[in-house]
Design an enzyme around this catalytic site. Structure first.
Site, PDB file in Angstrom:
ATOM      1  CE1 TYR A 169      14.866 -19.200 -16.137  1.00 51.79           C
ATOM      2  CE2 TYR A 169      14.297 -19.785 -18.355  1.00 51.79           C
ATOM      3  CZ  TYR A 169      13.951 -19.831 -16.999  1.00 51.79           C
ATOM      4  OH  TYR A 169      13.199 -20.797 -16.525  1.00 51.79           O
TER       5      TYR A 169
HETATM    6  N1  LIG Z   1       7.075 -20.449 -14.528  1.00 53.86           N
HETATM    7  C1  LIG Z   1       7.536 -20.692 -15.876  1.00 53.86           C
HETATM    8  O1  LIG Z   1       6.788 -20.634 -16.884  1.00 53.86           O
HETATM    9  C2  LIG Z   1       8.748 -21.753 -15.885  1.00 53.86           C
HETATM   10  C3  LIG Z   1       8.953 -21.976 -17.180  1.00 53.86           C
HETATM   11  C4  LIG Z   1       9.949 -22.940 -17.284  1.00 53.86           C
HETATM   12  C5  LIG Z   1      10.883 -23.376 -16.331  1.00 53.86           C
HETATM   13  N2  LIG Z   1      10.706 -22.758 -14.890  1.00 53.86           N
HETATM   14  C6  LIG Z   1      11.473 -23.099 -13.757  1.00 53.86           C
HETATM   15  O2  LIG Z   1      10.743 -23.413 -12.963  1.00 53.86           O
HETATM   16  C7  LIG Z   1      11.501 -23.329 -11.576  1.00 53.86           C
HETATM   17  C8  LIG Z   1      10.448 -22.652 -10.575  1.00 53.86           C
HETATM   18  O3  LIG Z   1       9.900 -21.772 -11.204  1.00 53.86           O
HETATM   19  P1  LIG Z   1       8.252 -20.718 -10.821  1.00 53.86           P
HETATM   20  O4  LIG Z   1       7.866 -20.284 -11.991  1.00 53.86           O
HETATM   21  O5  LIG Z   1       7.792 -21.598  -9.744  1.00 53.86           O
HETATM   22  O6  LIG Z   1       9.323 -19.428 -10.027  1.00 53.86           O
HETATM   23  P2  LIG Z   1       8.579 -18.547  -9.073  1.00 53.86           P
HETATM   24  O7  LIG Z   1       7.298 -18.578  -8.953  1.00 53.86           O
HETATM   25  O8  LIG Z   1       9.443 -17.391  -9.174  1.00 53.86           O
HETATM   26  O9  LIG Z   1       9.460 -19.084  -7.573  1.00 53.86           O
HETATM   27  C9  LIG Z   1      10.786 -19.194  -7.524  1.00 53.86           C
HETATM   28  C10 LIG Z   1      11.397 -19.951  -6.290  1.00 53.86           C
HETATM   29  O10 LIG Z   1      12.807 -19.844  -6.237  1.00 53.86           O
HETATM   30  C11 LIG Z   1      13.211 -19.625  -5.037  1.00 53.86           C
HETATM   31  N3  LIG Z   1      14.273 -18.677  -5.216  1.00 53.86           N
HETATM   32  C12 LIG Z   1      14.823 -17.428  -5.991  1.00 53.86           C
HETATM   33  N4  LIG Z   1      15.865 -17.145  -5.770  1.00 53.86           N
HETATM   34  C13 LIG Z   1      16.371 -18.025  -4.953  1.00 53.86           C
HETATM   35  C14 LIG Z   1      17.623 -18.020  -4.239  1.00 53.86           C
HETATM   36  N5  LIG Z   1      18.844 -17.187  -4.514  1.00 53.86           N
HETATM   37  N6  LIG Z   1      17.793 -18.832  -3.161  1.00 53.86           N
HETATM   38  C15 LIG Z   1      16.885 -19.382  -2.828  1.00 53.86           C
HETATM   39  N7  LIG Z   1      15.741 -19.547  -3.481  1.00 53.86           N
HETATM   40  C16 LIG Z   1      15.281 -18.825  -4.502  1.00 53.86           C
HETATM   41  C17 LIG Z   1      12.183 -18.458  -4.675  1.00 53.86           C
HETATM   42  O11 LIG Z   1      12.023 -18.498  -3.171  1.00 53.86           O
HETATM   43  P3  LIG Z   1      12.368 -16.999  -2.461  1.00 53.86           P
HETATM   44  O12 LIG Z   1      12.282 -15.920  -3.334  1.00 53.86           O
HETATM   45  O13 LIG Z   1      11.207 -17.074  -1.276  1.00 53.86           O
HETATM   46  O14 LIG Z   1      13.729 -17.231  -1.913  1.00 53.86           O
HETATM   47  C18 LIG Z   1      10.816 -19.215  -5.262  1.00 53.86           C
HETATM   48  O15 LIG Z   1      10.353 -20.133  -4.096  1.00 53.86           O
HETATM   49  C19 LIG Z   1      12.440 -22.259 -12.142  1.00 53.86           C
HETATM   50  O16 LIG Z   1      13.816 -23.010 -11.945  1.00 53.86           O
HETATM   51  C20 LIG Z   1      12.297 -21.808 -13.197  1.00 53.86           C
HETATM   52  O17 LIG Z   1      13.284 -21.344 -14.027  1.00 53.86           O
HETATM   53  C21 LIG Z   1       9.514 -21.896 -14.799  1.00 53.86           C
END
Ligand SMILES: NC(=O)c1ccc[n+]([C@@H]2O[C@H](COP(=O)([O-])OP(=O)(O)OC[C@H]3O[C@@H](n4cnc5c(N)ncnc54)[C@H](OP(=O)(O)O)[C@@H]3O)[C@@H](O)[C@H]2O)c1
Length: 264
Positions: A169
């Site tokens: 990641y």
């Molecule tokens: N949460 C944290 O602490 C954190 C920290 C740093 C960076 N980030 C980054 O922020 C972004 C959003 O994270 P989040 O925490 O909001 O994650 P999340 O709650 O797991 O949501 C992830 C989103 O990505 C979509 N997704 C996953 N796989 C997919 C695929 N193959 N095709 C299309 N859509 C897909 C999911 O939609 P479906 O499952 O409905 O398809 C969901 O809408 C990510 O890039 C993550 O790496 C998060």
């Protein structure tokens, strides 16, 4: 058509008024918060995730609040479906002013470098890196037919340092920063700005799933953050909104921390 947060006389003054913006990973977490926020700032939002089932309630909510929203299916692991989603935006609106490339996955099995599976590395490559390359080129092709546009890619604080629990990641997020900077320099002459954000720990389902796999990570994340807590998804979306707006007209190639000071 849209519901703006502010008004001065008759002129709408929301941050994103009149902009058509595609948001990937919009079914939950940071992406869902962004869809609601961008719409409230006057954007026409197109929400994308694997299934529109999870998007439809958010679309309905935005429309009920007076905003404009649509849902498109897209699998970030499948380049053809990414291009098809951008084509759908063109069919719907004939233009694209902004894109928030935010969808992503955590490693299926957190663990050290030595035991990370080939499947996990491949999944991270496809969804957390290649997808953004494909999406950006399709988005830029549509943007440059009008007056350019702005792209924001969601990276992560893990892109800035070693990430022993999530090595694949972290590596893909760092690669994404490189791509973000390269795209910014390549497309600047065409009026397309490209920036990244690096959230720290954010209170979403992704973090809950990581906590379930590795108990204690939420507490550890808050403890390592000078502001003393994780971000709310909306706090991350606010930075993307600004970067996508004309108020950030001189910002491109930046990788902006949204981490409560954790990277300082
Ligand atoms: N949460 C944290 O602490 C954190 C920290 C740093 C960076 N980030 C980054 O922020 C972004 C959003 O994270 P989040 O925490 O909001 O994650 P999340 O709650 O797991 O949501 C992830 C989103 O990505 C979509 N997704 C996953 N796989 C997919 C695929 N193959 N095709 C299309 N859509 C897909 C999911 O939609 P479906 O499952 O409905 O398809 C969901 O809408 C990510 O890039 C993550 O790496 C998060």
């Amino acid at each position: 058509m849209t519901n703006n947060t502010n008004s001065a006389g008759s002129a709408p003054v929301g941050l994103l008024v009149g902009k058509v913006i595609l948001i990937t990973g919009a079914s939950r977490g940071i992406g869902a918060a962004a869809a609601r926020l961008f719409a409230s700032e006057g954007a026409v939002v197109v929400l994308a995730a694997r299934s529109t089932d999870a998007l439809d309630p958010i679309v309905k909510e935005i429309r009920a609040d007076g905003g404009a929203a649509d849902a498109v299916p897209l699998d970030l692991a499948d380049p053809a479906s990414i291009r098809a989603a951008v084509d759908r935006v063109e069919e719907l609106y004939g233009r694209l002013d902004g894109a928030f490339n935010n969808g992503g996955i955590a490693q299926q099995r957190p663990g050290p470098l030595d035991t990370t599976s080939d499947a996990d590395i491949d999944g991270q490559f496809a969804v957390n890196f290649r997808s953004h390359w494909t999406a950006m080129t399709a988005e830029a092709a549509l943007m440059r037919r009008n007056d350019g546009g702005a792209i924001v890619n969601t990276s992560g604080i893990g892109s800035r340092r070693a990430v022993p629990p999530l090595p694949a990641y972290g590596a893909m997020k760092r690669a994404l920063n490189s791509l973000t900077e390269t795209a910014a320099v390549t497309w600047a002459p065409e009026g397309i700005r490209v920036n990244g954000i690096t959230p720290g720990g954010t209170a979403t389902e992704m973090t809950e799933e990581w906590e379930a796999a590795t108990p204690g990570v939420i507490e550890a994340s808050a403890a390592a953050t000078p502001l003393g807590r994780m971000a709310e998804p909306r706090e991350v979306a606010e930075v993307a909104a600004w970067l996508l707006s004309d108020r950030a007209s001189y910002v491109t190639g930046a990788i902006v921390p949204v981490d409560g000071g954790a990277g300082a």
